[in-house]
Design a protein around this motif. Structure first.
Motif, PDB file in Angstrom:
ATOM      1  N   PRO A 123      15.664  22.662  40.559  1.00 29.26           N
ATOM      2  CA  PRO A 123      15.762  23.696  41.601  1.00 29.26           C
ATOM      3  C   PRO A 123      15.032  23.340  42.899  1.00 29.26           C
ATOM      4  O   PRO A 123      15.339  23.882  43.942  1.00 29.26           O
ATOM      5  N   LYS A 124      14.092  22.419  42.840  1.00 31.15           N
ATOM      6  CA  LYS A 124      13.350  22.013  44.036  1.00 31.15           C
ATOM      7  C   LYS A 124      14.091  20.953  44.851  1.00 31.15           C
ATOM      8  O   LYS A 124      13.607  20.506  45.874  1.00 31.15           O
ATOM      9  N   SER A 125      15.265  20.540  44.389  1.00 35.86           N
ATOM     10  CA  SER A 125      15.980  19.418  44.999  1.00 35.86           C
ATOM     11  C   SER A 125      17.232  19.854  45.745  1.00 35.86           C
ATOM     12  O   SER A 125      18.269  19.202  45.662  1.00 35.86           O
ATOM     13  N   ASN A 126      17.142  20.922  46.503  1.00 36.91           N
ATOM     14  CA  ASN A 126      18.317  21.423  47.222  1.00 36.91           C
ATOM     15  C   ASN A 126      18.918  20.360  48.139  1.00 36.91           C
ATOM     16  O   ASN A 126      20.137  20.188  48.184  1.00 36.91           O
ATOM     17  N   GLN A 127      18.090  19.629  48.873  1.00 32.16           N
ATOM     18  CA  GLN A 127      18.606  18.593  49.776  1.00 32.16           C
ATOM     19  C   GLN A 127      19.325  17.508  48.982  1.00 32.16           C
ATOM     20  O   GLN A 127      20.369  17.005  49.413  1.00 32.16           O
ATOM     21  N   ASP A 128      18.787  17.155  47.829  1.00 33.27           N
ATOM     22  CA  ASP A 128      19.450  16.169  46.966  1.00 33.27           C
ATOM     23  C   ASP A 128      20.803  16.687  46.499  1.00 33.27           C
ATOM     24  O   ASP A 128      21.787  15.938  46.462  1.00 33.27           O
ATOM     25  N   ASP A 129      20.867  17.959  46.130  1.00 37.70           N
ATOM     26  CA  ASP A 129      22.133  18.554  45.701  1.00 37.70           C
ATOM     27  C   ASP A 129      23.179  18.487  46.811  1.00 37.70           C
ATOM     28  O   ASP A 129      24.347  18.172  46.561  1.00 37.70           O
ATOM     29  N   LEU A 130      22.749  18.764  48.049  1.00 38.56           N
ATOM     30  CA  LEU A 130      23.671  18.689  49.182  1.00 38.56           C
ATOM     31  C   LEU A 130      24.163  17.263  49.398  1.00 38.56           C
ATOM     32  O   LEU A 130      25.350  17.042  49.680  1.00 38.56           O
ATOM     33  N   GLU A 131      23.278  16.298  49.255  1.00 37.01           N
ATOM     34  CA  GLU A 131      23.664  14.897  49.428  1.00 37.01           C
ATOM     35  C   GLU A 131      24.650  14.461  48.344  1.00 37.01           C
ATOM     36  O   GLU A 131      25.662  13.812  48.627  1.00 37.01           O
ATOM     37  N   ILE A 132      24.386  14.844  47.109  1.00 36.96           N
ATOM     38  CA  ILE A 132      25.296  14.503  46.010  1.00 36.96           C
ATOM     39  C   ILE A 132      26.659  15.147  46.238  1.00 36.96           C
ATOM     40  O   ILE A 132      27.702  14.508  46.036  1.00 36.96           O
ATOM     41  N   THR A 133      26.674  16.391  46.664  1.00 33.78           N
ATOM     42  CA  THR A 133      27.932  17.088  46.940  1.00 33.78           C
ATOM     43  C   THR A 133      28.724  16.363  48.023  1.00 33.78           C
ATOM     44  O   THR A 133      29.946  16.182  47.906  1.00 33.78           O
ATOM     45  N   ALA A 134      28.044  15.915  49.078  1.00 36.11           N
ATOM     46  CA  ALA A 134      28.715  15.192  50.157  1.00 36.11           C
ATOM     47  C   ALA A 134      29.277  13.860  49.653  1.00 36.11           C
ATOM     48  O   ALA A 134      30.415  13.494  49.989  1.00 36.11           O
ATOM     49  N   PHE A 135      28.513  13.147  48.845  1.00 38.73           N
ATOM     50  CA  PHE A 135      29.000  11.879  48.307  1.00 38.73           C
ATOM     51  C   PHE A 135      30.193  12.080  47.386  1.00 38.73           C
ATOM     52  O   PHE A 135      31.143  11.299  47.398  1.00 38.73           O
ATOM     53  N   ARG A 136      30.180  13.132  46.583  1.00 43.07           N
ATOM     54  CA  ARG A 136      31.321  13.412  45.714  1.00 43.07           C
ATOM     55  C   ARG A 136      32.558  13.748  46.533  1.00 43.07           C
ATOM     56  O   ARG A 136      33.671  13.345  46.183  1.00 43.07           O
ATOM     57  N   ALA A 137      32.387  14.463  47.649  1.00 42.89           N
ATOM     58  CA  ALA A 137      33.520  14.775  48.530  1.00 42.89           C
ATOM     59  C   ALA A 137      34.100  13.488  49.120  1.00 42.89           C
ATOM     60  O   ALA A 137      35.326  13.337  49.215  1.00 42.89           O
ATOM     61  N   MET A 138      33.229  12.556  49.493  1.00 47.63           N
ATOM     62  CA  MET A 138      33.708  11.265  50.007  1.00 47.63           C
ATOM     63  C   MET A 138      34.493  10.519  48.930  1.00 47.63           C
ATOM     64  O   MET A 138      35.564   9.962  49.202  1.00 47.63           O
ATOM     65  N   ALA A 139      33.974  10.502  47.716  1.00 49.40           N
ATOM     66  CA  ALA A 139      34.653   9.812  46.616  1.00 49.40           C
ATOM     67  C   ALA A 139      36.018  10.432  46.341  1.00 49.40           C
ATOM     68  O   ALA A 139      36.993   9.716  46.086  1.00 49.40           O
ATOM     69  N   ARG A 140      36.105  11.750  46.422  1.00 47.39           N
ATOM     70  CA  ARG A 140      37.392  12.427  46.193  1.00 47.39           C
ATOM     71  C   ARG A 140      38.433  12.004  47.226  1.00 47.39           C
ATOM     72  O   ARG A 140      39.610  11.901  46.907  1.00 47.39           O
ATOM     73  N   LEU A 148      38.741   9.175  48.339  1.00 53.79           N
ATOM     74  CA  LEU A 148      39.186   7.857  47.896  1.00 53.79           C
ATOM     75  C   LEU A 148      39.910   7.920  46.555  1.00 53.79           C
ATOM     76  O   LEU A 148      40.286   6.898  45.997  1.00 53.79           O
ATOM     77  N   GLY A 149      40.076   9.142  46.024  1.00 49.40           N
ATOM     78  CA  GLY A 149      40.830   9.329  44.791  1.00 49.40           C
ATOM     79  C   GLY A 149      40.001   9.321  43.525  1.00 49.40           C
ATOM     80  O   GLY A 149      40.545   9.239  42.425  1.00 49.40           O
ATOM     81  N   TYR A 150      38.671   9.421  43.656  1.00 49.20           N
ATOM     82  CA  TYR A 150      37.787   9.402  42.493  1.00 49.20           C
ATOM     83  C   TYR A 150      36.780  10.535  42.577  1.00 49.20           C
ATOM     84  O   TYR A 150      36.613  11.176  43.606  1.00 49.20           O
ATOM     85  N   ASP A 151      36.090  10.761  41.484  1.00 45.72           N
ATOM     86  CA  ASP A 151      34.991  11.717  41.450  1.00 45.72           C
ATOM     87  C   ASP A 151      33.972  11.184  40.454  1.00 45.72           C
ATOM     88  O   ASP A 151      34.250  10.244  39.702  1.00 45.72           O
ATOM     89  N   PHE A 152      32.794  11.782  40.472  1.00 46.36           N
ATOM     90  CA  PHE A 152      31.723  11.382  39.569  1.00 46.36           C
ATOM     91  C   PHE A 152      31.277  12.586  38.756  1.00 46.36           C
ATOM     92  O   PHE A 152      31.108  13.670  39.292  1.00 46.36           O
ATOM     93  N   THR A 182      29.457   9.060  35.429  1.00 44.43           N
ATOM     94  CA  THR A 182      30.754   8.603  34.972  1.00 44.43           C
ATOM     95  C   THR A 182      31.744   8.767  36.118  1.00 44.43           C
ATOM     96  O   THR A 182      31.884   9.858  36.663  1.00 44.43           O
ATOM     97  N   ARG A 183      32.394   7.681  36.487  1.00 43.00           N
ATOM     98  CA  ARG A 183      33.410   7.721  37.538  1.00 43.00           C
ATOM     99  C   ARG A 183      34.768   7.966  36.887  1.00 43.00           C
ATOM    100  O   ARG A 183      35.089   7.379  35.856  1.00 43.00           O
ATOM    101  N   HIS A 184      35.579   8.825  37.487  1.00 47.73           N
ATOM    102  CA  HIS A 184      36.916   9.067  36.969  1.00 47.73           C
ATOM    103  C   HIS A 184      37.872   9.364  38.125  1.00 47.73           C
ATOM    104  O   HIS A 184      37.456   9.684  39.230  1.00 47.73           O
ATOM    105  N   VAL A 185      39.159   9.222  37.839  1.00 45.98           N
ATOM    106  CA  VAL A 185      40.183   9.517  38.834  1.00 45.98           C
ATOM    107  C   VAL A 185      40.131  11.000  39.153  1.00 45.98           C
ATOM    108  O   VAL A 185      40.028  11.826  38.229  1.00 45.98           O
ATOM    109  N   TYR A 186      40.180  11.323  40.421  1.00 46.17           N
ATOM    110  CA  TYR A 186      40.115  12.723  40.857  1.00 46.17           C
ATOM    111  C   TYR A 186      41.488  13.354  40.764  1.00 46.17           C
ATOM    112  O   TYR A 186      42.466  12.821  41.272  1.00 46.17           O
TER     113      TYR A 186
END
Length: 77
Positions: A34-51, A53-57, A69-73
Motif C-alpha cells: 500500500p505504500k507503493s502507489n508510485q510503483d503501482d502507477l509505473e507498473i500500470t503504465a508499463f503494462r499499457a505499453m506492453a498491451r 505491442l500485443g502482450y501483457d504481464f 509471466t508474459r502472455h499474449v494480450y
C-alpha cells in the motif's frame, strides 16, 4: 495516465518487452504494498505499453520481489 500511443518497429518489440519486464522486477525488489502507489502507477503504465505491442504481464509477489509471466494480450470483449 494519458492515451498516447507508442510506435516500436516489430524487430525491436522483444527488446522493449524485455526492458519493461526487467524494470518491473527491479520495482519488485523494493515494493512495499500500500505504500507503493508510485510503483503501482509505473507498473500500470508499463503494462499499457506492453498491451500496445500485443502482450501483457501477470505480476505476482513472491519472496524475491515479483514473479512475472508474459502472455499474449487479448482484450476483454
Amino acid at each position: 495516465m494519458s492515451t498516447k500511443q507508442i510506435t516500436v518497429p516489430s524487430e525491436y518489440a522483444e527488446s522493449v518487452l524485455g526492458m519493461i519486464e526487467q524494470r518491473i522486477r527491479e520495482i519488485g525488489k523494493t515494493y512495499q504494498g500500500p505504500k507503493s502507489n508510485q510503483d503501482d502507477l509505473e507498473i500500470t503504465a508499463f503494462r499499457a505499453m506492453a498491451r500496445q505491442l500485443g502482450y501483457d504481464f501477470e505480476v505476482m509477489s513472491n519472496a524475491d520481489g515479483f514473479a512475472i509471466t508474459r502472455h499474449v494480450y487479448k482484450p476483454v470483449e
